[in-house]
Design a protein around this motif. Structure first.
Motif, PDB file in Angstrom:
ATOM      1  N   GLN A 196       1.114  -1.518   0.298  1.00  0.00           N
ATOM      2  CA  GLN A 196      -0.181   0.247  -0.049  1.00  0.00           C
ATOM      3  C   GLN A 196       0.834   1.171   0.540  1.00  0.00           C
ATOM      4  O   GLN A 196       0.452   2.242  -0.887  1.00  0.00           O
ATOM      5  N   ALA A 197       2.101   0.978   1.093  1.00  0.00           N
ATOM      6  CA  ALA A 197       3.587   2.176   1.415  1.00  0.00           C
ATOM      7  C   ALA A 197       4.017   2.930  -0.619  1.00  0.00           C
ATOM      8  O   ALA A 197       3.343   3.958  -0.637  1.00  0.00           O
ATOM      9  N   LYS A 255       2.205   2.335  -2.343  1.00  0.00           N
ATOM     10  CA  LYS A 255       1.477   2.242  -4.399  1.00  0.00           C
ATOM     11  C   LYS A 255       1.822   3.959  -4.853  1.00  0.00           C
ATOM     12  O   LYS A 255       1.474   4.207  -6.057  1.00  0.00           O
ATOM     13  N   ALA A 256       1.716   4.646  -4.083  1.00  0.00           N
ATOM     14  CA  ALA A 256       1.452   6.522  -4.184  1.00  0.00           C
ATOM     15  C   ALA A 256       3.181   7.472  -5.259  1.00  0.00           C
ATOM     16  O   ALA A 256       3.815   7.396  -4.444  1.00  0.00           O
ATOM     17  N   LEU A 284      -7.092  -3.102 -11.827  1.00  0.00           N
ATOM     18  CA  LEU A 284      -8.230  -1.838 -11.260  1.00  0.00           C
ATOM     19  C   LEU A 284      -7.433  -0.484 -11.643  1.00  0.00           C
ATOM     20  O   LEU A 284      -8.575   0.240 -12.509  1.00  0.00           O
ATOM     21  N   GLY A 328      -2.728   7.444   1.040  1.00  0.00           N
ATOM     22  CA  GLY A 328      -1.830   6.310   0.257  1.00  0.00           C
ATOM     23  C   GLY A 328      -2.137   5.189   0.622  1.00  0.00           C
ATOM     24  O   GLY A 328      -2.329   3.799  -0.016  1.00  0.00           O
ATOM     25  N   SER A 329      -3.268   4.771   1.627  1.00  0.00           N
ATOM     26  CA  SER A 329      -3.542   3.234   2.166  1.00  0.00           C
ATOM     27  C   SER A 329      -4.815   2.818   1.346  1.00  0.00           C
ATOM     28  O   SER A 329      -5.320   2.074   1.684  1.00  0.00           O
ATOM     29  N   LEU A 330      -6.008   4.248   0.124  1.00  0.00           N
ATOM     30  CA  LEU A 330      -6.803   3.890   0.116  1.00  0.00           C
ATOM     31  C   LEU A 330      -6.461   3.190  -1.267  1.00  0.00           C
ATOM     32  O   LEU A 330      -5.858   3.398  -1.900  1.00  0.00           O
ATOM     33  N   LEU A 331      -7.114   2.111  -1.301  1.00  0.00           N
ATOM     34  CA  LEU A 331      -7.244   1.242  -2.856  1.00  0.00           C
ATOM     35  C   LEU A 331      -7.268   1.665  -4.234  1.00  0.00           C
ATOM     36  O   LEU A 331      -8.720   3.002  -4.511  1.00  0.00           O
ATOM     37  N   GLY A 332      -6.699   1.669  -4.741  1.00  0.00           N
ATOM     38  CA  GLY A 332      -7.088   2.636  -6.312  1.00  0.00           C
ATOM     39  C   GLY A 332      -7.326   4.465  -6.129  1.00  0.00           C
ATOM     40  O   GLY A 332      -7.916   4.878  -7.132  1.00  0.00           O
ATOM     41  N   ASP A 333      -6.338   5.511  -5.087  1.00  0.00           N
ATOM     42  CA  ASP A 333      -6.303   6.274  -4.782  1.00  0.00           C
ATOM     43  C   ASP A 333      -6.490   7.841  -5.932  1.00  0.00           C
ATOM     44  O   ASP A 333      -5.157   8.055  -5.991  1.00  0.00           O
ATOM     45  N   ARG A 392      -7.975  11.824  -4.035  1.00  0.00           N
ATOM     46  CA  ARG A 392      -7.289  11.866  -2.598  1.00  0.00           C
ATOM     47  C   ARG A 392      -8.353  13.420  -1.921  1.00  0.00           C
ATOM     48  O   ARG A 392      -8.692  14.360  -2.866  1.00  0.00           O
TER      49      ARG A 392
END
Lengths: 324, 324
Positions: free
Chosen positions: A179-180, A182-183, A215, B94-99, B102
């Motif tokens: 998760q971290a 991802k950004a 996704l 950052g921890s939201l899926l498919g962000d 924001r």
């Protein structure tokens, strides 16, 4: 003949002298006078090496992986260099207790040249320094330069963004690890590596990545492969290196990307040089110190002072205000 | 009256309007025309708030801790804002899926204003943007501004370096966690927090930190306290906040440090503005594009091109070369 002169260093570096290479890298990193002339000489001799970025969170085993990839590539007849800009990497000394002194260069058994860079204090900026070092290693004759860096910081991400191919490394059991990342990281990955794949939870991490990739409809680039490795045993490394070589021979990143990279480098390089000069000029005759005092006493604000300074420079530039 | 004009936004922000505050922050972050004028107006109204930096590796529970500290401070009658520049923070999405989208601002139950900032894409640079936002929150009337950021990247470390007081957060069970923090982080910590202290291994982490602090003879600043918290239950938070308030009332960081901070801000601000202008000027009439093509064809190298450009600018500045 002065064996420490730039031209002597470059000559010996090109002849394969590793100590000269090492010293050259240090001097360019430290922006010693003449570094730009040296890079001008070196640049035309670069352009053959492939840059491979390796990124991921601390503890993902990036150094072991980089080492393993290097070993595989060397076994395949390639020459390899590693640049470690990861504060948590054993290469860059981050994990040594009381690391006031850092080992800057290491040569491992395979003759791989490993250069570590501190994440702070790089005079030309971390990003530009890594590019400079990569070019020197390229001119030295390396076929591949692996750049290892944590994928969390802004500068660190910029470093790997400049690579020809980016490996993003994940591990099981790091909870928010994927998760971290991802950004900003998902977008730059060309290959995902799930390392420490012998640990429980590896399957879930793979599925996690796959579902995030599914996704992501925004990208028109091919979906990056997700591979498993156990770097410390070597498991999965041959497949990884095969995939890496495949992708290198048919680059997904085209001409536009190369241009973007050159553009960013030009502007970054100019900016850093300019800031150095500006700082020098501003520090002359105590002008900067006076400004600092004015702000401290709240007689002025930093924004007005910067604007004044800018208009002075730009008006001068346009010849409107004669130089005092 | 245009309710979206800078002056109207500032007026409403100063009257306590949170939406105006939020919009103002966005417009300054995006460097919309007039942002500097706005900051000039806001600056004299700032200077009261204390900046508290909270840093540590991903998963250390920094957001929960920031929330807990904010709650304690609010209970003590203080007004608090939080700036989250951590890519792994739930605040910054950052921890939201498919962000893709924001949430930029959040108000929690206590009326704490929380602003998240993306780690990439901040036009004025992450560091400067965080400082700007902190100043706006300061002028808005906050007594404390907590800045939460991961402590791994170069830029991220710079952000907390500018804080009046820096909390470094560690957790048990992150193996190389404490080690990874070491490079550049040990030096800036004013308080060490061992969070998730209810987990096994907390004692070892404390001892680890203490022994590293004992080893560090280089610093003449007082040895930072090592405190334990369990942020999600609130355990240890009152003690932490008491220590924090104590340190704030007798600042360890003196006048030299304040000057250094102002100096760095001035140079950073000027540099960013200048690079923007330079880029604009360089992009005019396709000059930059031509340079990129020349490098791509390897007719020229970036170093020579930057040097040419610099000498053009500087000679102009000195009036030696008449403007064409």
């Amino acid at each position: 003949m002065n064996t420490n002169s730039w031209s002597s260093l470059i000559e010996r570096m090109l002849a394969g002298n590793v100590r000269a290479l090492s010293r050259l890298v240090s001097r360019v990193e430290n922006r010693e006078p003449g570094w730009m002339e040296a890079m001008k000489q070196i640049y035309p001799l670069s352009g053959k090496a492939r840059l491979i970025g390796i990124t991921g969170s601390p503890g993902a085993g990036k150094s072991t992986l980089a080492n393993g990839i290097a070993r595989e590539l060397v076994a395949g007849g390639f020459k390899v260099g590693i640049i470690a800009v990861d504060p948590s990497s054993p290469f860059s000394g981050g994990s040594l207790l009381g690391d006031r002194l850092r080992m800057k260069d290491l040569w491992n058994l395979d003759g791989v040249f490993i250069r570590s860079m501190a994440t702070r204090g790089a005079l030309g900026g971390l990003n530009q320094s890594a590019r400079d070092v990569a070019k020197i290693l390229d001119a030295f004759g390396k076929d591949f330069v692996l750049i290892e860096t944590v994928g969390v910081g802004q500068d660190e991400v910029e470093v790997v963004r400049a690579a020809d191919l980016v490996l993003v490394v994940c591990v099981p059991g790091q909870g928010d690890g994927v998760q971290a990342l991802k950004a900003g990281i998902m977008e730059i990955a060309d290959i995902f590596v799930v390392n420490k794949a012998d640990r429980p939870g590896a399957e879930e991490v793979c599925l996690d990545i796959e579902s995030m990739l599914d996704l992501d409809q925004s990208s028109d680039k091919p979906k990056p492969p997700v591979l498993r490795t156990t770097a410390h045993t070597g498991e999965g490394l041959p497949e990884l290196v095969r995939t890496l070589l495949d992708l290198c021979s048919s680059p997904a990143k085209g001409r536009d990307w190369r241009k973007m990279r050159i553009r960013e480098e030009l502007i970054g390089l100019l900016g850093k040089e300019l800031i150095g000069l500006i700082r020098e000029e501003w520090e002359k005759d105590g002008v900067l110190e006076k400004a600092v005092r004015q702000i401290e006493k709240r007689e002025k604000d930093p924004y007005s002072l910067v604007e004044e300074r800018l208009s002075l420079w730009l008006n001068r530039d346009r010849g409107r205000i004669p130089r005092s």
